[in-house]
Scaffold this motif. Structure first.
Motif, PDB file in Angstrom:
ATOM      1  N   GLY A  88      -2.567  -2.475   2.675  1.00 21.89           N
ATOM      2  CA  GLY A  88      -1.523  -2.978   3.579  1.00 21.89           C
ATOM      3  C   GLY A  88      -1.746  -2.484   5.002  1.00 21.89           C
ATOM      4  N   LYS A  89      -2.129  -1.237   5.130  1.00 18.28           N
ATOM      5  CA  LYS A  89      -2.369  -0.680   6.470  1.00 18.28           C
ATOM      6  C   LYS A  89      -3.569  -1.357   7.145  1.00 18.28           C
ATOM      7  CE  LYS A  89      -0.553   3.956   5.446  1.00 18.28           C
ATOM      8  NZ  LYS A  89      -0.959   5.317   5.023  1.00 18.28           N
ATOM      9  N   THR A  90      -4.587  -1.666   6.330  1.00 12.50           N
ATOM     10  CA  THR A  90      -5.783  -2.319   6.893  1.00 12.50           C
ATOM     11  C   THR A  90      -5.464  -3.741   7.357  1.00 12.50           C
ATOM     12  OG1 THR A  90      -7.180  -1.006   5.443  1.00 12.50           O
ATOM     13  CG2 THR A  90      -8.172  -2.977   6.365  1.00 12.50           C
ATOM     14  N   ILE A 109       4.457  -5.621   3.604  1.00 13.59           N
ATOM     15  CA  ILE A 109       4.957  -4.687   2.591  1.00 13.59           C
ATOM     16  C   ILE A 109       3.737  -4.181   1.837  1.00 13.59           C
ATOM     17  CG2 ILE A 109       6.335  -4.405   0.503  1.00 13.59           C
ATOM     18  CD1 ILE A 109       8.190  -6.605   1.507  1.00 13.59           C
ATOM     19  N   ALA A 110       3.517  -2.871   1.894  1.00  6.56           N
ATOM     20  CA  ALA A 110       2.337  -2.265   1.275  1.00  6.56           C
ATOM     21  C   ALA A 110       2.772  -1.445   0.068  1.00  6.56           C
ATOM     22  CB  ALA A 110       1.624  -1.386   2.290  1.00  6.56           C
ATOM     23  N   LEU A 111       2.274  -1.815  -1.103  1.00  6.07           N
ATOM     24  CA  LEU A 111       2.573  -1.054  -2.323  1.00  6.07           C
ATOM     25  C   LEU A 111       1.422  -0.090  -2.581  1.00  6.07           C
ATOM     26  CD1 LEU A 111       4.489  -3.507  -2.611  1.00  6.07           C
ATOM     27  CD2 LEU A 111       4.092  -3.407  -5.056  1.00  6.07           C
ATOM     28  N   GLY A 112       1.767   1.140  -2.920  1.00  7.93           N
ATOM     29  CA  GLY A 112       0.729   2.112  -3.213  1.00  7.93           C
ATOM     30  C   GLY A 112       1.283   3.261  -4.016  1.00  7.93           C
ATOM     31  N   GLY A 137      -8.584   0.573  -6.314  1.00  8.43           N
ATOM     32  CA  GLY A 137      -9.813   1.335  -6.067  1.00  8.43           C
ATOM     33  C   GLY A 137      -9.514   2.551  -5.212  1.00  8.43           C
ATOM     34  N   GLN A 138     -10.269   2.686  -4.133  1.00 13.22           N
ATOM     35  CA  GLN A 138     -10.010   3.773  -3.185  1.00 13.22           C
ATOM     36  C   GLN A 138      -9.645   3.156  -1.843  1.00 13.22           C
ATOM     37  OE1 GLN A 138     -13.728   5.927  -3.494  1.00 13.22           O
ATOM     38  NE2 GLN A 138     -12.824   7.284  -5.019  1.00 13.22           N
ATOM     39  N   GLY A 139      -8.394   2.714  -1.746  1.00 18.18           N
ATOM     40  CA  GLY A 139      -7.933   2.087  -0.508  1.00 18.18           C
ATOM     41  C   GLY A 139      -8.355   0.637  -0.379  1.00 18.18           C
ATOM     42  N   ASP A 140      -8.693  -0.004  -1.491  1.00 20.08           N
ATOM     43  CA  ASP A 140      -9.244  -1.370  -1.433  1.00 20.08           C
ATOM     44  C   ASP A 140      -8.182  -2.448  -1.679  1.00 20.08           C
ATOM     45  OD1 ASP A 140     -11.783  -0.200  -1.178  1.00 20.08           O
ATOM     46  OD2 ASP A 140     -11.950  -0.018  -3.366  1.00 20.08           O
ATOM     47  N   PHE A 141      -8.535  -3.682  -1.281  1.00 22.98           N
ATOM     48  CA  PHE A 141      -7.679  -4.836  -1.553  1.00 22.98           C
ATOM     49  C   PHE A 141      -7.840  -5.302  -3.001  1.00 22.98           C
ATOM     50  CE2 PHE A 141      -8.080  -5.302   3.060  1.00 22.98           C
ATOM     51  CZ  PHE A 141      -6.772  -5.570   3.407  1.00 22.98           C
ATOM     52  N   PRO A 142      -6.755  -5.728  -3.627  1.00 23.70           N
ATOM     53  CA  PRO A 142      -6.892  -6.437  -4.908  1.00 23.70           C
ATOM     54  C   PRO A 142      -7.729  -7.702  -4.702  1.00 23.70           C
ATOM     55  CG  PRO A 142      -4.599  -5.849  -4.501  1.00 23.70           C
ATOM     56  CD  PRO A 142      -5.354  -5.545  -3.238  1.00 23.70           C
ATOM     57  N   GLY A 180       9.334  -5.857  12.782  1.00 24.28           N
ATOM     58  CA  GLY A 180       9.694  -4.678  11.983  1.00 24.28           C
ATOM     59  C   GLY A 180       8.501  -3.765  11.745  1.00 24.28           C
ATOM     60  N   ASP A 181       8.751  -2.668  11.045  1.00 22.09           N
ATOM     61  CA  ASP A 181       7.683  -1.730  10.700  1.00 22.09           C
ATOM     62  C   ASP A 181       7.052  -2.137   9.379  1.00 22.09           C
ATOM     63  OD1 ASP A 181       8.119  -0.085  12.900  1.00 22.09           O
ATOM     64  OD2 ASP A 181       9.715   0.999  11.859  1.00 22.09           O
ATOM     65  N   VAL A 182       5.840  -1.665   9.151  1.00 23.34           N
ATOM     66  CA  VAL A 182       5.216  -1.863   7.837  1.00 23.34           C
ATOM     67  C   VAL A 182       6.021  -1.057   6.818  1.00 23.34           C
ATOM     68  CG1 VAL A 182       3.127  -1.471   6.462  1.00 23.34           C
ATOM     69  CG2 VAL A 182       2.924  -2.136   8.873  1.00 23.34           C
ATOM     70  N   LEU A 183       6.381  -1.710   5.713  1.00 19.58           N
ATOM     71  CA  LEU A 183       7.104  -0.980   4.667  1.00 19.58           C
ATOM     72  C   LEU A 183       6.092  -0.417   3.669  1.00 19.58           C
ATOM     73  CD1 LEU A 183       9.743  -0.120   3.277  1.00 19.58           C
ATOM     74  CD2 LEU A 183       9.655  -2.280   2.008  1.00 19.58           C
ATOM     75  N   LEU A 184       6.073   0.914   3.531  1.00 19.64           N
ATOM     76  CA  LEU A 184       5.184   1.570   2.574  1.00 19.64           C
ATOM     77  C   LEU A 184       6.002   1.913   1.335  1.00 19.64           C
ATOM     78  CD1 LEU A 184       3.403   4.094   4.999  1.00 19.64           C
ATOM     79  CD2 LEU A 184       2.718   1.752   4.440  1.00 19.64           C
ATOM     80  N   VAL A 185       5.579   1.401   0.183  1.00 13.07           N
ATOM     81  CA  VAL A 185       6.326   1.643  -1.053  1.00 13.07           C
ATOM     82  C   VAL A 185       5.485   2.534  -1.966  1.00 13.07           C
ATOM     83  CG1 VAL A 185       7.506   0.575  -2.995  1.00 13.07           C
ATOM     84  CG2 VAL A 185       7.330  -0.666  -0.829  1.00 13.07           C
ATOM     85  N   ASP A 186       6.045   3.682  -2.300  1.00 10.12           N
ATOM     86  CA  ASP A 186       5.328   4.670  -3.097  1.00 10.12           C
ATOM     87  C   ASP A 186       5.768   4.586  -4.566  1.00 10.12           C
ATOM     88  OD1 ASP A 186       4.120   6.861  -4.184  1.00 10.12           O
ATOM     89  OD2 ASP A 186       4.935   8.310  -2.742  1.00 10.12           O
TER      90      ASP A 186
END
Ligand code: FMN
Length: 148
Positions: A104-106, A90-93, A60-65, A120-126
């Motif tokens: 993931g950030k939320t 681990i945040a996929l986006g 969606g727009q920044g929403d959870f599955p 560790g840090d949040v892993l952002l996967v683009d």
């Protein structure tokens, strides 16, 4: 060695694939690992003195599955303070969307608010840069597992 619950939020299966790659990496390090898709609060609470790894995409727009939206809501509404919990995210986006890796950030922000201890840090996967997320997530998981 740690007891780890991997909690997955996915629409198309990428996050689940990442979780299924992460599980044997962590097991090879001697950790006890289970993967939950569409998890209940009770399953989450089994790890309240252990470790969780949240692996979620954003929709969606920044929403959870849907497969993790209910769990997030219950953790937020029914659990207050989780100081004994250690966790990773681990945040996929996709950086072409406005709320990059928003879910993931939320989830991370909520767990920080609840005094859980992030490892560790949040892993952002683009998805734009890394169409095969495991190529980024598996080395991260290997390093993360060693910090536990
Ligand atoms: C309809 C739709 C909406 C999306 N919205 C976002 C978003 O708001 N922010 C973001 O970072 N990625 C967004 N994405 C990208 C997905 O999070 C990304 O493709 C991810 O790898 C999908 O993983 P999954 O297969 O586990 O669901 C969206 C993708 C689709 C198809």
């Amino acid at each position: 060695m740690a007891k780890i619950g991997i909690f997955v939020g996915t629409v198309y299966g990428n996050a689940l694939l990442v979780a299924e790659e992460a599980q044997p990496i962590l097991q090879a390090q001697g950790h006890e690992v289970a993967v939950f898709d569409d998890a209940t609060l009770a399953q989450w609470q089994n790890y309240s003195s252990d470790v969780v790894l949240v692996i979620t995409s954003t929709t969606g727009q920044g929403d959870f599955p849907d497969s993790i939206a209910g769990l997030y809501r219950e953790v937020k509404d029914k659990l207050g303070y989780q100081p004994e919990l250690r966790y990773g995210v681990i945040a996929l986006g996709d950086s072409s969307y406005d709320h990059f890796c928003g879910a993931g950030k939320t989830f991370d922000a909520l767990l920080q608010e609840q005094s859980a201890k992030r490892v560790g840090d949040v892993l952002l996967v683009d998805a734009v840069e890394d169409p095969e997320p495991e190529s980024v997530t598996s080395p991260w998981v290997e390093a993360w597992g060693k910090e536990l």
